[in-house]
Design a protein around this motif. Structure first.
Motif, mmCIF file in Angstrom:
data_model
loop_
_atom_site.group_PDB
_atom_site.id
_atom_site.type_symbol
_atom_site.label_atom_id
_atom_site.label_comp_id
_atom_site.label_asym_id
_atom_site.label_seq_id
_atom_site.Cartn_x
_atom_site.Cartn_y
_atom_site.Cartn_z
ATOM 1 N N UNK A 1 0.827 -1.205 0.000
ATOM 2 C CA UNK A 1 0.000 0.000 0.000
ATOM 3 C C UNK A 1 0.863 1.257 0.000
ATOM 4 N N UNK A 2 1.943 1.240 0.769
ATOM 5 C CA UNK A 2 2.833 2.402 0.841
ATOM 6 C C UNK A 2 3.537 2.638 -0.488
ATOM 7 N N UNK A 3 3.994 1.555 -1.115
ATOM 8 C CA UNK A 3 4.646 1.697 -2.422
ATOM 9 C C UNK A 3 3.681 2.293 -3.438
ATOM 10 N N UNK A 4 2.466 1.758 -3.488
ATOM 11 C CA UNK A 4 1.463 2.284 -4.428
ATOM 12 C C UNK A 4 1.195 3.763 -4.174
ATOM 13 N N UNK A 5 1.110 4.126 -2.907
ATOM 14 C CA UNK A 5 0.840 5.517 -2.551
ATOM 15 C C UNK A 5 1.980 6.428 -2.986
ATOM 16 N N UNK A 6 3.215 6.010 -2.760
ATOM 17 C CA UNK A 6 4.373 6.843 -3.099
ATOM 18 C C UNK A 6 4.611 6.912 -4.608
ATOM 19 N N UNK A 7 4.389 5.811 -5.299
ATOM 20 C CA UNK A 7 4.653 5.766 -6.737
ATOM 21 C C UNK A 7 3.592 6.501 -7.538
ATOM 22 N N UNK A 8 2.333 6.417 -7.102
ATOM 23 C CA UNK A 8 1.252 6.933 -7.941
ATOM 24 C C UNK A 8 0.507 8.149 -7.387
ATOM 25 N N UNK A 9 0.658 8.472 -6.108
ATOM 26 C CA UNK A 9 -0.184 9.525 -5.549
ATOM 27 C C UNK A 9 0.567 10.611 -4.771
ATOM 28 N N UNK A 10 1.294 10.253 -3.715
ATOM 29 C CA UNK A 10 1.883 11.262 -2.827
ATOM 30 C C UNK A 10 2.931 12.092 -3.561
ATOM 31 N N UNK A 11 2.719 13.404 -3.604
ATOM 32 C CA UNK A 11 3.636 14.282 -4.329
ATOM 33 C C UNK A 11 4.641 14.925 -3.376
ATOM 34 N N UNK B 1 -3.614 17.114 -3.404
ATOM 35 C CA UNK B 1 -4.654 16.095 -3.480
ATOM 36 C C UNK B 1 -4.078 14.688 -3.547
ATOM 37 N N UNK B 2 -2.882 14.544 -4.123
ATOM 38 C CA UNK B 2 -2.246 13.231 -4.181
ATOM 39 C C UNK B 2 -1.964 12.687 -2.801
ATOM 40 N N UNK B 3 -1.389 13.521 -1.929
ATOM 41 C CA UNK B 3 -1.094 13.101 -0.561
ATOM 42 C C UNK B 3 -2.375 12.941 0.246
ATOM 43 N N UNK B 4 -3.326 13.843 0.073
ATOM 44 C CA UNK B 4 -4.587 13.762 0.811
ATOM 45 C C UNK B 4 -5.411 12.538 0.424
ATOM 46 N N UNK C 1 13.298 16.081 6.280
ATOM 47 C CA UNK C 1 12.911 15.183 5.195
ATOM 48 C C UNK C 1 11.591 15.628 4.575
ATOM 49 N N UNK C 2 11.368 15.225 3.319
ATOM 50 C CA UNK C 2 10.083 15.430 2.670
ATOM 51 C C UNK C 2 9.160 14.273 3.029
ATOM 52 N N UNK C 3 7.869 14.433 2.727
ATOM 53 C CA UNK C 3 6.915 13.350 2.982
ATOM 54 C C UNK C 3 7.297 12.104 2.195
ATOM 55 N N UNK C 4 7.789 12.289 0.961
ATOM 56 C CA UNK C 4 8.198 11.152 0.134
ATOM 57 C C UNK C 4 9.381 10.427 0.770
ATOM 58 N N UNK C 5 10.359 11.184 1.292
ATOM 59 C CA UNK C 5 11.511 10.558 1.954
ATOM 60 C C UNK C 5 11.068 9.763 3.177
ATOM 61 N N UNK C 6 10.129 10.326 3.925
ATOM 62 C CA UNK C 6 9.590 9.605 5.078
ATOM 63 C C UNK C 6 8.890 8.327 4.608
ATOM 64 N N UNK C 7 8.240 8.400 3.445
ATOM 65 C CA UNK C 7 7.575 7.229 2.894
ATOM 66 C C UNK C 7 8.552 6.120 2.519
ATOM 67 N N UNK D 1 5.419 12.488 -7.958
ATOM 68 C CA UNK D 1 5.516 11.323 -7.079
ATOM 69 C C UNK D 1 6.948 10.785 -7.073
ATOM 70 N N UNK D 2 7.129 9.651 -6.437
ATOM 71 C CA UNK D 2 8.458 9.056 -6.306
ATOM 72 C C UNK D 2 9.079 8.738 -7.656
ATOM 73 N N UNK D 3 8.272 8.428 -8.674
ATOM 74 C CA UNK D 3 8.814 8.102 -9.994
ATOM 75 C C UNK D 3 8.827 9.314 -10.914
ATOM 76 N N UNK D 4 8.553 10.497 -10.340
ATOM 77 C CA UNK D 4 8.660 11.726 -11.113
ATOM 78 C C UNK D 4 7.459 12.069 -11.967
ATOM 79 N N UNK D 5 6.315 11.430 -11.725
ATOM 80 C CA UNK D 5 5.116 11.723 -12.496
ATOM 81 C C UNK D 5 4.088 12.434 -11.628
ATOM 82 N N UNK D 6 3.109 13.037 -12.295
ATOM 83 C CA UNK D 6 2.024 13.699 -11.561
ATOM 84 C C UNK D 6 1.129 12.640 -10.920
ATOM 85 N N UNK D 7 0.424 12.974 -9.851
ATOM 86 C CA UNK D 7 -0.493 12.010 -9.234
ATOM 87 C C UNK D 7 -1.543 11.513 -10.222
#
Length: 457
Positions: free
Chosen positions: A170-180, A202-205, A291-297, A186-192
């Motif tokens: 769940x955390x990987x999916x959130x970081x890769x596709x949603x949390x900015x 909205x991605x993080x929320x 740290x950023x939220x993504x780094x914490x993720x 996101x973690x892979x450099x794309x928009x949510x």
């Protein structure tokens, strides 16, 4: 009911851990907790507070929310557990509190940075916490029916490890596709996904609705495969009366049941401290290491992966040695981890100075996260098998209600001690030092715990 095999019942029961773990992993610790702190710090700073004071106050408010949730759970848990034992039904309560979980998690979507509704957000968070904690009480009470005394340690460990796997995914999916991150990707450099607006975060929320959907879908196997015997037929009014009477009798008997009382008190302190580490870990990294939220993720992914692996291994150790030695080892390791965390700042690691641009503090904190995930999962799994050994088999839900009470009766302690220490020192780093004392108290009290419990007279 007879067509559902024992193996399928165990798998269905384990799906609860898979379903519920993301609330702890994504909301409490690694995504929403740090996001809440980040937005509150920005809001407080906008009112004129200096940054250090704003960070400390944000940590205190988060702690207050955890305290309210903990007190609510502590008061109701043993009462509802006793009533459930009276009626012989646990599943209706699981349905009710599953709804609380889903509504509470979904409501976190409103945490907009443009008009951050601090206390409404906290209310939804508290509702979700109540949901996850109470569903845990009633599902844990089903554990003894899944195997022998020796087998349930392994079942518990497998379930907790499976929960960590779910949390990681769940955390990987959130970081890769949603949390900015700060740049809106996101973690892979794309928009949510789904066109969620990174400017409005909205991605993080989306973490709230995402966790709610995850839980609802993942609980389907649980409700299909897990069955309980028919109830006693007792009406709710009689169940309330007899449940409260039984609870009163149990509470009066505690002084004569030294092992059970010592274990409830021990777990009260060490689980409170452990919850404090998890609840404030992401907030600590965001504030002290910037740290950023993504780094914490990412930190959370590593912690959860190690938790999945070591909790599975810990299940074998639980079955081989019993839960008590496992718990003792874990508490000692957690004290060492806390001491290590306190020594990490942007300018030092283990009290050794490093340059301000050094990556060593980040690496050291990642190592602490991996260690925390490993030990944290093992001790929580062993703790519920220890509770089964200490409890009266006829009053198992009530016992896990008391277990929740012991975990929540002082749940205000870690957050309030952290809040007070942080306020007094104006330092997030020194603010978490009270956790070490709580772990030590829990360790000392284990000396009075009999590994296999006492016979109920």
């Amino acid at each position: 009911m007879s067509s559902i095999s024992a193996s399928k019942r165990i798998k269905g029961w384990m799906m609860y851990d898979w379903a519920s773990q993301p609330y702890h992993t994504l909301i409490l610790t690694f995504i929403f907790g740090p996001y809440f702190a980040e937005q509150l710090i920005a809001h407080l700073s906008a009112t004129g507070l200096d940054e250090a004071t704003a960070r400390a106050q944000a940590q205190s408010i988060w702690g207050a929310g955890l305290t309210i949730a903990g007190v609510s759970i502590a008061v109701l848990a043993p009462i509802l557990g006793a009533i459930a034992d009276g009626t012989g039904r646990r599943m209706p309560w699981i349905w009710i509190f599953s709804a609380c979980y889903i509504v509470g998690a979904t409501g976190l979507w409103i945490a907009s940075p443009t008009d951050f509704p601090t206390y409404t957000v906290l209310a939804f968070f508290i509702l979700g916490m109540i949901g996850v904690e109470f569903t845990t009480i009633f599902t844990n009470a089903m554990l003894p029916s899944l195997g022998t005394k020796e087998e349930i340690g392994k079942v518990s460990g497998d379930g907790w490890a499976w929960g960590y796997v779910g949390g990681v995914l769940a955390l990987i999916l959130m970081l890769v596709f949603f949390a900015e991150n700060a740049t809106g990707v996101t973690l892979i450099g794309s928009a949510p996904l789904f066109g969620l607006d990174p400017e409005a975060r909205e991605g993080t929320r989306f973490v709230g609705p995402f966790v709610a959907i995850w839980f609802a879908l993942s609980m389907i196997p649980f409700f299909l495969w897990v069955r309980e015997p028919k109830g006693t037929g007792m009406n709710i009014g009689t169940a309330v009366t007899s449940g409260l009477a039984s609870l009163g009798k149990t509470l009066k008997s505690l002084p004569s049941r030294q092992s059970l009382l010592a274990y409830l008190m021990s777990s009260m302190f060490y689980r409170d401290a452990l919850n404090g580490v998890f609840a404030f870990g992401g907030v600590y990294a965001l504030g002290v290491l910037q740290w950023s939220v993504v780094s914490v993720g990412v930190f959370g992914i590593l912690a959860a992966l190690s938790g999945a692996i070591f909790t599975y291994v810990g299940g074998f150790q639980d079955r081989k040695f019993g839960p008590k030695p496992v718990i003792i080892f874990c508490i000692i390791a957690l004290i060492i981890i806390c001491l290590s965390i306190i020594s990490i700042t942007r300018e030092s690691v283990l009290l050794i100075s490093v340059s301000s641009d050094s990556s060593l503090p980040d690496i050291a904190f990642y190592v602490c996260g991996v260690s925390l995930g490993a030990v944290g999962g093992v001790i929580q799994s062993a703790s519920r098998t220890m509770m089964v050994r200490q409890a009266d088999p006829e009053r198992m839900t009530e016992a896990f209600g008391l277990f929740a009470l012991s975990g929540k009766a002082t749940s205000f302690l870690a957050p309030s001690l952290i809040a007070a220490a942080t306020a007094l020192t104006n330092s997030q780093r020194l603010g978490i030092t009270p956790l070490i004392g709580l772990f030590l108290i829990g360790l000392i009290l284990l000396a009075w715990v009999t590994p296999d419990g006492e016979k109920v007279k």
